[in-house]
Design a protein around this motif. Structure first.
Motif, PDB file in Angstrom:
ATOM      1  N   ASP A 147       0.825  -1.224   0.109  1.00 46.45           N
ATOM      2  CA  ASP A 147       0.057  -0.095  -0.151  1.00 46.45           C
ATOM      3  C   ASP A 147       0.952   1.466  -0.131  1.00 46.45           C
ATOM      4  O   ASP A 147       0.366   2.373   0.071  1.00 46.45           O
ATOM      5  N   HIS A 148       2.013   1.180  -0.219  1.00 41.66           N
ATOM      6  CA  HIS A 148       2.979   2.211  -0.114  1.00 41.66           C
ATOM      7  C   HIS A 148       2.928   3.268  -1.308  1.00 41.66           C
ATOM      8  O   HIS A 148       2.929   2.781  -2.558  1.00 41.66           O
ATOM      9  N   PRO A 149       2.565   4.459  -0.948  1.00 37.21           N
ATOM     10  CA  PRO A 149       2.348   5.354  -2.076  1.00 37.21           C
ATOM     11  C   PRO A 149       3.748   5.553  -3.109  1.00 37.21           C
ATOM     12  O   PRO A 149       3.393   6.047  -4.262  1.00 37.21           O
ATOM     13  N   ALA A 150       4.700   5.121  -2.716  1.00 41.73           N
ATOM     14  CA  ALA A 150       6.008   5.221  -3.621  1.00 41.73           C
ATOM     15  C   ALA A 150       6.063   4.446  -4.737  1.00 41.73           C
ATOM     16  O   ALA A 150       6.448   4.451  -5.572  1.00 41.73           O
ATOM     17  N   ARG A 151       5.086   3.124  -4.760  1.00 39.61           N
ATOM     18  CA  ARG A 151       4.762   2.472  -5.686  1.00 39.61           C
ATOM     19  C   ARG A 151       4.362   3.080  -7.084  1.00 39.61           C
ATOM     20  O   ARG A 151       4.692   2.782  -8.062  1.00 39.61           O
ATOM     21  N   ASP A 152       3.749   4.144  -6.906  1.00 34.58           N
ATOM     22  CA  ASP A 152       3.244   5.163  -7.975  1.00 34.58           C
ATOM     23  C   ASP A 152       4.221   5.653  -8.595  1.00 34.58           C
ATOM     24  O   ASP A 152       4.283   6.254  -9.919  1.00 34.58           O
ATOM     25  N   MET A 153       5.361   5.857  -7.844  1.00 35.88           N
ATOM     26  CA  MET A 153       6.455   6.629  -8.640  1.00 35.88           C
ATOM     27  C   MET A 153       7.042   5.934  -9.708  1.00 35.88           C
ATOM     28  O   MET A 153       7.623   6.483 -10.512  1.00 35.88           O
ATOM     29  N   GLN A 154       6.750   4.531  -9.776  1.00 34.20           N
ATOM     30  CA  GLN A 154       7.317   3.679 -11.103  1.00 34.20           C
ATOM     31  C   GLN A 154       6.184   2.953 -11.575  1.00 34.20           C
ATOM     32  O   GLN A 154       5.789   2.127 -11.042  1.00 34.20           O
ATOM     33  N   ASP A 155       5.590   3.516 -12.854  1.00 31.89           N
ATOM     34  CA  ASP A 155       4.512   2.886 -13.320  1.00 31.89           C
ATOM     35  C   ASP A 155       5.191   1.494 -13.729  1.00 31.89           C
ATOM     36  O   ASP A 155       5.901   1.442 -14.791  1.00 31.89           O
ATOM     37  N   SER A 247      16.362  14.121  -1.643  1.00 36.17           N
ATOM     38  CA  SER A 247      15.235  13.347  -2.280  1.00 36.17           C
ATOM     39  C   SER A 247      14.674  12.384  -1.433  1.00 36.17           C
ATOM     40  O   SER A 247      14.967  12.403  -0.127  1.00 36.17           O
ATOM     41  N   PHE A 248      14.024  11.604  -2.301  1.00 32.07           N
ATOM     42  CA  PHE A 248      13.419  10.577  -1.406  1.00 32.07           C
ATOM     43  C   PHE A 248      13.185   9.284  -2.193  1.00 32.07           C
ATOM     44  O   PHE A 248      12.691   9.218  -3.478  1.00 32.07           O
ATOM     45  N   PHE A 249      13.659   8.014  -1.497  1.00 36.10           N
ATOM     46  CA  PHE A 249      13.333   6.830  -2.168  1.00 36.10           C
ATOM     47  C   PHE A 249      13.092   5.907  -1.117  1.00 36.10           C
ATOM     48  O   PHE A 249      13.577   5.881   0.015  1.00 36.10           O
ATOM     49  N   PRO A 254      19.372   8.844   4.714  1.00 33.63           N
ATOM     50  CA  PRO A 254      18.576   9.631   3.755  1.00 33.63           C
ATOM     51  C   PRO A 254      19.072   9.443   2.183  1.00 33.63           C
ATOM     52  O   PRO A 254      19.846   8.751   1.798  1.00 33.63           O
ATOM     53  N   SER A 255      18.096  10.130   1.481  1.00 32.45           N
ATOM     54  CA  SER A 255      18.479   9.952  -0.128  1.00 32.45           C
ATOM     55  C   SER A 255      18.650  11.237  -0.754  1.00 32.45           C
ATOM     56  O   SER A 255      18.564  12.334  -0.362  1.00 32.45           O
ATOM     57  N   ALA A 256      19.433  11.417  -1.945  1.00 35.60           N
ATOM     58  CA  ALA A 256      19.586  12.244  -2.660  1.00 35.60           C
ATOM     59  C   ALA A 256      19.973  12.107  -4.261  1.00 35.60           C
ATOM     60  O   ALA A 256      20.314  11.062  -4.729  1.00 35.60           O
ATOM     61  N   SER A 284      20.644   8.345  -5.121  1.00 33.21           N
ATOM     62  CA  SER A 284      21.580   7.835  -4.279  1.00 33.21           C
ATOM     63  C   SER A 284      20.979   7.832  -2.941  1.00 33.21           C
ATOM     64  O   SER A 284      20.091   8.588  -2.642  1.00 33.21           O
ATOM     65  N   GLY A 285      21.546   7.239  -1.910  1.00 37.59           N
ATOM     66  CA  GLY A 285      21.431   7.441  -0.470  1.00 37.59           C
ATOM     67  C   GLY A 285      21.808   6.269   0.338  1.00 37.59           C
ATOM     68  O   GLY A 285      22.545   5.235  -0.136  1.00 37.59           O
TER      69      GLY A 285
END
Ligand code: PHE
Length: 342
Positions: A147-155, A247-249, A254-256, A284-285
Motif C-alpha cells: 500500500d506504499h504510495p511510492a509504488r506510484d513513482m514507477q509505473d 530527495s526521497f526513495f 537519507p536520499s539524494a 543515491s542514498g
C-alpha cells in the motif's frame, strides 16, 4: 630428324602450350587434339608417306603422343573440378584481401562498459538479476510494501493479475538478490535493462538501462558515497563539481539526487542543462535499515550506500544525443557514429 618426327615434336609443343583454364577451353583442347577431326588424327594420316621400315616407330611415336595428350586432358579435367591447378585458374594470390565491414558497439554497451570499468577500479564487481521479477525483490524487500504510495513513482508492467510478477522497474531488485545470497562486505554493480509503463517521447522510454551500485560493510557513511560519486564524475565526465540534492526513495534514508555541473556549457546555461548549469545523473542514498533487515543482515553492525543511474541518460549527455528513441531504432547512420569508440 625425319620430317614426320619434326611434325610430331611440333604438335607436342602445341599441345603443351595450349592453355586450359576453364571448362570451355578444356573442351576446345579435346576437340583440337583428341576429337575425330583433331590434330592427332591428322598426324596419323602421315603413315601413308612414312617409309615402310619406319612405320613401326612412327606408330609408336604417335601412340605415345596420344596417351600423353589423353593423360594431360584427364589431369586438366580433375584439376578443374578441384580448382587446385593454378595453371587452370585465374587467381591472383597477391591481391589485397577484400575489406571486411566490422560492426560497431552500441552506444549503450559502450557507456555501460565504461561505467563498469570505472567502478571496477575501486573494487566493484558486476552482479546481475532477472528482468522478470517478483513483487518481493522489486518492491517489498526494498521497503515498499503493497500500500506504499511510492509504488506510484514507477509505473509498472505487471505480468499477472495478482501483481505478483512484473517486469523489473529498476535493477535494485538484483541488489536484494545479492544481499540475500552473497557474503559481506558487498561491493556490487548491477547493470541491466528495466521497464516502466511510460509514454514514449524524446526524453522517456518504456524500457531503458540502469547501472546501480551497492556497498555494504561495517561503518560505511554518506562521506564514502560522496567520494565514490566524485570519483565517478571525474572519470566519466572530467567534472568533479557534483551536487547532492535531498530527495526521497523508499529504500534509502537519507536520499539524494545526484547532479553534475554541466560540462557542455560550463554552467553558463544551455539546452542540455535547461539553463540551470546542472544536469541530473541519478539517485543515491544510505541503504534503509529495513532493507538490510529484510535481507537478514544485521543493521546494527552493517551500513551501506546505494546509487543508481540511467545509462541512456549518461550516453545522451556524453555524446550529446537529443532523442532517447534513437537508441532503439537501429539506424546504421546513427550507430556508425560510434565507430571510433572502443
Ligand atoms: N532505484 C532507483 C531508481 O530506479 C535509483 C536509486 C538506486 C536511488 C539506489 C537510490 C539508491 O530510480
Amino acid at each position: 630428324m625425319t620430317s614426320w618426327n619434326k611434325e610430331i615434336e611440333d604438335l607436342r609443343q602445341i599441345i603443351n602450350q595450349f592453355e586450359v583454364k576453364d571448362a570451355s577451353s578444356l573442351e576446345a583442347f579435346r576437340i583440337a587434339f583428341l576429337g575425330t577431326k583433331g590434330k592427332l588424327k591428322d598426324v596419323m594420316q602421315l603413315m601413308k608417306e612414312v617409309p615402310n621400315e619406319e612405320k613401326k616407330i612412327f606408330g609408336q611415336a604417335v601412340n605415345e603422343l596420344k596417351s600423353f595428350t589423353e593423360s594431360l586432358f584427364e589431369n586438366y579435367k580433375t584439376n578443374l573440378g578441384t580448382s587446385s591447378n593454378p595453371k587452370s585458374l585465374n587467381i591472383d594470390f597477391w591481391a589485397t584481401a577484400t575489406k571486411q565491414n566490422l560492426g560497431v558497439r552500441h552506444p549503450i554497451s559502450l557507456v555501460r562498459n565504461e561505467i563498469i570499468q570505472i567502478f571496477s577500479k575501486i573494487g566493484f564487481v558486476v552482479a546481475e538479476g532477472p528482468e522478470i521479477e517478483d513483487d518481493w525483490h522489486n518492491f517489498t524487500a526494498l521497503n515498499t510494501p503493497k500500500d506504499h504510495p511510492a509504488r506510484d513513482m514507477q509505473d509498472t508492467f505487471f505480468l499477472t493479475e495478482d501483481k505478483e510478477f512484473l517486469l523489473r522497474t529498476h535493477t535494485s531488485s538484483a541488489q536484494i538478490r545479492a544481499m540475500e545470497h552473497q557474503n559481506l562486505p558487498l561491493r556490487i554493480l548491477t547493470p541491466g535493462r528495466v521497464f516502466r509503463n511510460e509514454t514514449i517521447s524524446a526524453r522517456a522510454h518504456c524500457t531503458f538501462h540502469q547501472v546501480e551500485g551497492l556497498y555494504i560493510d561495517e561503518g560505511v557513511s554518506f562521506a564514502d558515497l560522496k567520494q565514490c560519486i566524485y570519483y565517478f564524475a571525474k572519470e566519466m565526465f572530467g567534472s568533479e563539481n557534483v551536487r547532492f540534492r535531498p530527495s526521497f526513495f523508499p529504500f534509502t534514508e537519507p536520499s539524494a539526487e545526484i547532479d553534475i555541473s554541466c560540462f557542455i556549457c560550463n554552467q553558463k546555461g544551455c539546452n542540455v542543462c535547461k539553463k540551470s548549469g546542472w544536469v541530473e545523473i541519478g539517485g543515491s542514498g544510505m541503504v534503509d535499515p529495513n532493507v538490510l533487515k529484510n535481507c537478514k543482515l544485521d543493521s546494527n553492525k552493517y551500513s551501506g550506500f546505494a546509487f543508481g543511474m540511467g545509462i541512456e541518460r549518461i550516453a545522451m549527455l556524453k555524446y550529446q544525443i537529443n532523442d532517447i528513441r534513437l537508441f532503439w531504432q537501429n539506424d546504421i547512420r546513427f550507430l556508425n557514429q560510434f565507430k571510433a569508440a572502443f
